[in-house]
Design an enzyme around this catalytic site. Structure first.
Site, PDB file in Angstrom:
ATOM      1  CB  SER A 262      -8.893  -6.729  -2.165  1.00 40.21           C
ATOM      2  OG  SER A 262      -7.841  -5.802  -2.156  1.00 40.21           O
TER       3      SER A 262
HETATM    4  N1  SAH Z   1      -6.220  -3.690   2.176  1.00 37.42           N
HETATM    5  C1  SAH Z   1      -7.372  -2.844   1.936  1.00 37.42           C
HETATM    6  C2  SAH Z   1      -7.562  -2.513   0.468  1.00 37.42           C
HETATM    7  C3  SAH Z   1      -6.665  -1.461   0.116  1.00 37.42           C
HETATM    8  S1  SAH Z   1      -6.902  -0.624  -1.427  1.00 37.42           S
HETATM    9  C4  SAH Z   1      -8.640  -3.384   2.538  1.00 37.42           C
HETATM   10  O1  SAH Z   1      -8.630  -4.482   3.105  1.00 37.42           O
HETATM   11  O2  SAH Z   1      -9.657  -2.698   2.462  1.00 37.42           O
HETATM   12  C5  SAH Z   1      -5.298   0.112  -1.498  1.00 37.42           C
HETATM   13  C6  SAH Z   1      -5.048   1.196  -0.499  1.00 37.42           C
HETATM   14  O3  SAH Z   1      -3.678   1.565  -0.638  1.00 37.42           O
HETATM   15  C7  SAH Z   1      -5.862   2.464  -0.716  1.00 37.42           C
HETATM   16  O4  SAH Z   1      -6.569   2.773   0.442  1.00 37.42           O
HETATM   17  C8  SAH Z   1      -4.787   3.529  -0.999  1.00 37.42           C
HETATM   18  O5  SAH Z   1      -5.107   4.804  -0.482  1.00 37.42           O
HETATM   19  C9  SAH Z   1      -3.574   2.938  -0.313  1.00 37.42           C
HETATM   20  N2  SAH Z   1      -2.270   3.438  -0.746  1.00 37.42           N
HETATM   21  C10 SAH Z   1      -1.840   3.814  -1.984  1.00 37.42           C
HETATM   22  N3  SAH Z   1      -0.550   4.202  -1.954  1.00 37.42           N
HETATM   23  C11 SAH Z   1      -0.131   4.078  -0.664  1.00 37.42           C
HETATM   24  C12 SAH Z   1       1.104   4.334   0.005  1.00 37.42           C
HETATM   25  N4  SAH Z   1       2.178   4.810  -0.630  1.00 37.42           N
HETATM   26  N5  SAH Z   1       1.165   4.094   1.340  1.00 37.42           N
HETATM   27  C13 SAH Z   1       0.088   3.616   2.028  1.00 37.42           C
HETATM   28  N6  SAH Z   1      -1.122   3.351   1.429  1.00 37.42           N
HETATM   29  C14 SAH Z   1      -1.222   3.580   0.107  1.00 37.42           C
END
Ligand code: SAH
Length: 217
Positions: A60
């Site tokens: 993000s």
């Molecule tokens: N917080 C992260 C950004 C995450 S982007 C950072 O600081 O970099 C969102 C993430 O959520 C992605 O990596 C995606 O693979 C994950 N995601 C999507 N659905 C999910 C689920 N059901 N459980 C865990 N992670 C999930």
């Protein structure tokens, strides 16, 4: 590690734009080396936009991380669940704020990214306060519940019921909720008597939540 000047500039931008204001958030964002969490970190680490981290996912933008860190009201000793570890950057910032007695459990759906997040967190020295797990975070993490804070960093079609259950009394949860392309960032609070309140912070854009309570197709 270096890049102190770039971090100072990023934090000054977030402060002057009104995205962040409190000392613990400022300290966390000045301390965590964001460029270490981004593939082309040296070039893009401190630009205020989301960046690709592989597997079609993104870290993000700094302003969104800052907004969420402020809304979570983090402090020492809290137990946090993050759904979506991605690069691990957000988890490291939260770890910085819940030290020394708190802990962040971060669940990631894509195995490769769970490994990436774990490596990044170890490299930057936050492993003592963060556990990265591979799995479906839409179901929460029953074995480690309840959590004083829950943060979902991907877009849910609606608030996953297990996450409401696993939120502790007095706890705060942030969930981007709505369609695939545009969501509202919901602030969910569980009062001490168990009553749930919801507040809409406003529009936001996150990658879709997958798994049992995620978007299908
Ligand atoms: N917080 C992260 C950004 C995450 S982007 C950072 O600081 O970099 C969102 C993430 O959520 C992605 O990596 C995606 O693979 C994950 N995601 C999507 N659905 C999910 C689920 N059901 N459980 C865990 N992670 C999930």
């Amino acid at each position: 590690m270096g890049y102190e000047l770039e971090r100072r500039r990023m934090v000054d931008h977030l402060l002057s734009s009104g995205y962040i204001r409190s000392k613990p958030v400022i300290d966390a964002m000045l301390s965590v080396p964001r460029h270490e969490f981004i593939p082309e970190g040296e070039r893009y680490g401190y630009v205020d936009s989301p960046q690709g981290i592989g597997c079609d996912q993104t870290i993000s933008a700094p302003h969104m991380v800052g907004i969420m860190l402020e809304l979570l009201e983090l402090g020492g000793g809290l137990r946090v669940l993050e759904v979506g570890a991605g690069s691990g950057y957000h988890a490291a910032c939260m770890a910085h704020m819940v030290r020394p007695g708190g802990h962040v459990y971060s669940v990631e759906y894509v195995r490769e990214l769970a490994n990436l997040a774990r490596r990044n967190i170890e490299r930057t020295g936050y492993a003592k306060w963060v556990t990265v797990l591979h799995g479906d975070g839409s179901e929460g993490l029953k074995g480690h519940a309840p959590f004083s804070r829950i943060i979902v960093t991907c877009a849910a079609p609606s608030i996953p019921p297990p996450l409401v259950e696993q939120l502790d009394k007095g706890g705060i949860m942030l969930v981007p909720s709505g369609g695939r392309w545009l969501q509202d960032l919901l602030i969910v609070r569980k009062k001490n008597d168990g009553e749930i309140t919801k507040e809409d912070w406003g529009g936001c854009v996150f990658v879709p939540l997958r798994g049992r309570f995620g978007h299908t197709g």
